[in-house]
Design an enzyme around this catalytic site. Structure first.
Site, PDB file in Angstrom:
ATOM      1  CE  LYS A  23      -2.176  -1.187   3.858  1.00  0.00           C
ATOM      2  NZ  LYS A  23      -1.689  -2.481   4.173  1.00  0.00           N
TER       3      LYS A  23
ATOM      4  NE  ARG B 132      -5.027  -1.563   9.943  1.00  0.00           N
ATOM      5  CZ  ARG B 132      -3.781  -0.978   9.311  1.00  0.00           C
ATOM      6  NH1 ARG B 132      -3.632   0.000   8.757  1.00  0.00           N
ATOM      7  NH2 ARG B 132      -2.734  -2.063   9.159  1.00  0.00           N
TER       8      ARG B 132
ATOM      9  NE  ARG C  82       7.518  -2.539   6.059  1.00  0.00           N
ATOM     10  CZ  ARG C  82       6.300  -2.724   6.365  1.00  0.00           C
ATOM     11  NH1 ARG C  82       5.689  -1.951   5.306  1.00  0.00           N
ATOM     12  NH2 ARG C  82       5.680  -3.305   7.386  1.00  0.00           N
TER      13      ARG C  82
ATOM     14  NE  ARG D 124       5.845  -0.814  10.132  1.00  0.00           N
ATOM     15  CZ  ARG D 124       4.801  -0.710   9.148  1.00  0.00           C
ATOM     16  NH1 ARG D 124       4.638   0.030   8.227  1.00  0.00           N
ATOM     17  NH2 ARG D 124       3.652  -1.229   9.739  1.00  0.00           N
TER      18      ARG D 124
ATOM     19  NE  ARG E  76       1.640  -5.216  10.934  1.00  0.00           N
ATOM     20  CZ  ARG E  76       2.815  -4.683  10.196  1.00  0.00           C
ATOM     21  NH1 ARG E  76       3.875  -5.148  10.649  1.00  0.00           N
ATOM     22  NH2 ARG E  76       2.462  -4.003   9.033  1.00  0.00           N
TER      23      ARG E  76
HETATM   24  P1  AP5 Z   1       4.760  -1.624   1.806  1.00  0.00           P
HETATM   25  O1  AP5 Z   1       4.270  -0.722   0.569  1.00  0.00           O
HETATM   26  O2  AP5 Z   1       5.517  -1.027   3.060  1.00  0.00           O
HETATM   27  O3  AP5 Z   1       3.458  -2.447   2.254  1.00  0.00           O
HETATM   28  P2  AP5 Z   1       2.063  -1.606   3.115  1.00  0.00           P
HETATM   29  O4  AP5 Z   1       0.989  -2.391   2.417  1.00  0.00           O
HETATM   30  O5  AP5 Z   1       2.247  -0.311   3.262  1.00  0.00           O
HETATM   31  O6  AP5 Z   1       2.629  -2.331   4.464  1.00  0.00           O
HETATM   32  P3  AP5 Z   1       2.675  -1.911   5.965  1.00  0.00           P
HETATM   33  O7  AP5 Z   1       2.961  -2.911   6.911  1.00  0.00           O
HETATM   34  O8  AP5 Z   1       2.627  -0.265   6.200  1.00  0.00           O
HETATM   35  O9  AP5 Z   1       0.781  -2.143   6.222  1.00  0.00           O
HETATM   36  P4  AP5 Z   1      -0.073  -2.189   7.469  1.00  0.00           P
HETATM   37  O10 AP5 Z   1      -1.378  -1.685   6.909  1.00  0.00           O
HETATM   38  O11 AP5 Z   1      -0.046  -3.497   8.165  1.00  0.00           O
HETATM   39  O12 AP5 Z   1       0.632  -1.127   8.304  1.00  0.00           O
HETATM   40  P5  AP5 Z   1       0.447   0.388   8.997  1.00  0.00           P
HETATM   41  O13 AP5 Z   1       1.536   1.140   8.881  1.00  0.00           O
HETATM   42  O14 AP5 Z   1      -0.990   0.841   8.162  1.00  0.00           O
HETATM   43  O15 AP5 Z   1       5.594  -2.879   1.317  1.00  0.00           O
HETATM   44  C1  AP5 Z   1       6.008  -3.760   1.935  1.00  0.00           C
HETATM   45  C2  AP5 Z   1       7.487  -4.434   1.617  1.00  0.00           C
HETATM   46  O16 AP5 Z   1       7.223  -5.081   0.395  1.00  0.00           O
HETATM   47  C3  AP5 Z   1       8.435  -3.130   1.470  1.00  0.00           C
HETATM   48  O17 AP5 Z   1       9.722  -3.543   1.718  1.00  0.00           O
HETATM   49  C4  AP5 Z   1       8.372  -2.870  -0.173  1.00  0.00           C
HETATM   50  O18 AP5 Z   1       9.557  -2.405  -0.617  1.00  0.00           O
HETATM   51  C5  AP5 Z   1       7.906  -4.334  -0.610  1.00  0.00           C
HETATM   52  N1  AP5 Z   1       7.245  -4.585  -1.808  1.00  0.00           N
HETATM   53  C6  AP5 Z   1       6.071  -3.620  -2.012  1.00  0.00           C
HETATM   54  N2  AP5 Z   1       5.232  -4.042  -3.101  1.00  0.00           N
HETATM   55  C7  AP5 Z   1       5.956  -5.029  -3.784  1.00  0.00           C
HETATM   56  C8  AP5 Z   1       5.973  -5.746  -5.071  1.00  0.00           C
HETATM   57  N3  AP5 Z   1       4.877  -5.753  -5.615  1.00  0.00           N
HETATM   58  N4  AP5 Z   1       6.729  -6.979  -5.104  1.00  0.00           N
HETATM   59  C9  AP5 Z   1       7.615  -6.998  -4.090  1.00  0.00           C
HETATM   60  N5  AP5 Z   1       8.035  -6.121  -3.143  1.00  0.00           N
HETATM   61  C10 AP5 Z   1       7.081  -5.379  -2.786  1.00  0.00           C
HETATM   62  O19 AP5 Z   1      -0.220   0.110  10.333  1.00  0.00           O
HETATM   63  C11 AP5 Z   1       0.566  -0.251  11.386  1.00  0.00           C
HETATM   64  C12 AP5 Z   1      -0.097  -0.485  12.837  1.00  0.00           C
HETATM   65  O20 AP5 Z   1      -0.771   0.928  12.905  1.00  0.00           O
HETATM   66  C13 AP5 Z   1      -1.520  -1.309  12.571  1.00  0.00           C
HETATM   67  O21 AP5 Z   1      -1.021  -2.647  12.901  1.00  0.00           O
HETATM   68  C14 AP5 Z   1      -2.207  -0.700  13.739  1.00  0.00           C
HETATM   69  O22 AP5 Z   1      -1.938  -1.101  15.027  1.00  0.00           O
HETATM   70  C15 AP5 Z   1      -2.116   0.809  13.724  1.00  0.00           C
HETATM   71  N6  AP5 Z   1      -3.013   1.407  12.651  1.00  0.00           N
HETATM   72  C16 AP5 Z   1      -2.968   1.752  11.602  1.00  0.00           C
HETATM   73  N7  AP5 Z   1      -4.108   2.326  10.878  1.00  0.00           N
HETATM   74  C17 AP5 Z   1      -4.958   1.942  11.782  1.00  0.00           C
HETATM   75  C18 AP5 Z   1      -6.340   2.059  11.754  1.00  0.00           C
HETATM   76  N8  AP5 Z   1      -7.160   2.532  10.725  1.00  0.00           N
HETATM   77  N9  AP5 Z   1      -7.119   1.681  12.864  1.00  0.00           N
HETATM   78  C19 AP5 Z   1      -6.634   1.091  13.891  1.00  0.00           C
HETATM   79  N10 AP5 Z   1      -5.015   1.086  13.863  1.00  0.00           N
HETATM   80  C20 AP5 Z   1      -4.414   1.302  12.976  1.00  0.00           C
END
Ligand code: AP5
Length: 218
Positions: free
Chosen positions: A13, A88, A127, A160, A171
């Site tokens: 994402k 979410r 990552r 992270r 997660r």
């Molecule tokens: P990346 O682009 O970083 O993936 P992502 O989907 O953004 O992953 P996240 O881990 O950030 O998602 P998440 O939703 O769990 O975390 P968030 O920060 O929102 O890519 C991942 C890796 O793969 C990278 O190394 C990249 O280079 C590689 N890659 C990308 N595309 C690729 C491809 N096509 N092929 C190969 N490699 C690829 O949330 C974190 C925490 O915050 C949650 O667990 C929760 O506790 C809290 N939180 C956040 N939002 C909320 C909410 N709305 N409500 C409640 N809690 C929340």
């Protein structure tokens, strides 16, 4: 345009959000990045969120909804925005419906990136992220030009805390149990699009552009 980017942890994402916002010139709002910034600043919200995030759970709807509304008040959101990682839960989706209805401007476009857990785990554990500009790298697929430092600002890249295998499993569980109903709220809507996120990042982006094109043309 208002865009919602859905998909499991590590599906890409954040990677796609950056490409999309460069294309559309709208801000990408990642609730995960906003929460990590609160933690770094040591705010009361950050202190509440830290333990939950490190354990792989979801921060409470009330806190995240308030944080989002605050961010949407900023001037850069006037012409549209992309949400990465929000809504979410079903409660957040219903809350967002009300926020968007008040703002006017039509239905959001939903892009759901589909990636199985077997692909996600190795992606997440390799990552690295810039703590300053939040740019995302991958030591296997998308390494920085110089090992270990951000291409943009030269800051040392970080892993992270919630990217440990055991936390990633929690997660993924939270995603299935709590985000599943939020996705179901949008599935079947005219603006809902499912994309194969297992392809290379440039191919995923090409698929997203195909979905966006009719919205540009009108
Ligand atoms: P990346 O682009 O970083 O993936 P992502 O989907 O953004 O992953 P996240 O881990 O950030 O998602 P998440 O939703 O769990 O975390 P968030 O920060 O929102 O890519 C991942 C890796 O793969 C990278 O190394 C990249 O280079 C590689 N890659 C990308 N595309 C690729 C491809 N096509 N092929 C190969 N490699 C690829 O949330 C974190 C925490 O915050 C949650 O667990 C929760 O506790 C809290 N939180 C956040 N939002 C909320 C909410 N709305 N409500 C409640 N809690 C929340």
């Amino acid at each position: 345009m208002i865009l919602l980017l859905f998909g499991p942890p590590g599906c890409g994402k954040g990677t796609q959000a950056r490409l999309i916002t460069d294309l559309l010139h709208i801000p990408a709002i990642s609730t995960g990045d906003l929460l990590r910034a609160e933690i770094t600043s040591g705010t009361p919200l950050g202190l509440k969120a830290q333990a939950i995030m490190t354990a792989g759970g979801l921060v409470s709807d009330d806190l995240v909804n308030a944080m989002l509304v605050n961010r949407l008040k900023r001037h850069d959101c006037r012409e549209g925005f992309l949400l990465d990682g929000y809504p979410r839960t079903l409660e957040q989706a219903l809350f967002l419906d009300r926020v968007l209805a008040q703002r006017g401007g039509g239905e959001p476009m939903i892009i759901h990136m589909d990636v199985p857990a077997s692909v996600i785990l190795p992606r997440i554990t390799s990552r690295r992220q810039c703590p300053k500009c939040n740019r995302i790298y991958n030591v296997l697929h998308q390494p920085p030009k110089s090992a270990g430092v951000c291409d943009v600002d030269g800051v040392e890249l970080a892993t992270r805390k919630d990217d440990r295998q055991d936390v990633v499993r929690d997660r993924l569980r939270a995603y299935e149990q709590l985000t599943g109903p939020a996705i179901a709220h949008y599935t079947g809507k005219r603006m809902y699009h499912r994309i194969d996120g297992t392809q290379r990042p440039d191919r995923v982006f090409a698929a997203i552009q195909q979905v966006l094109r009719p919205a540009f043309v009108g």
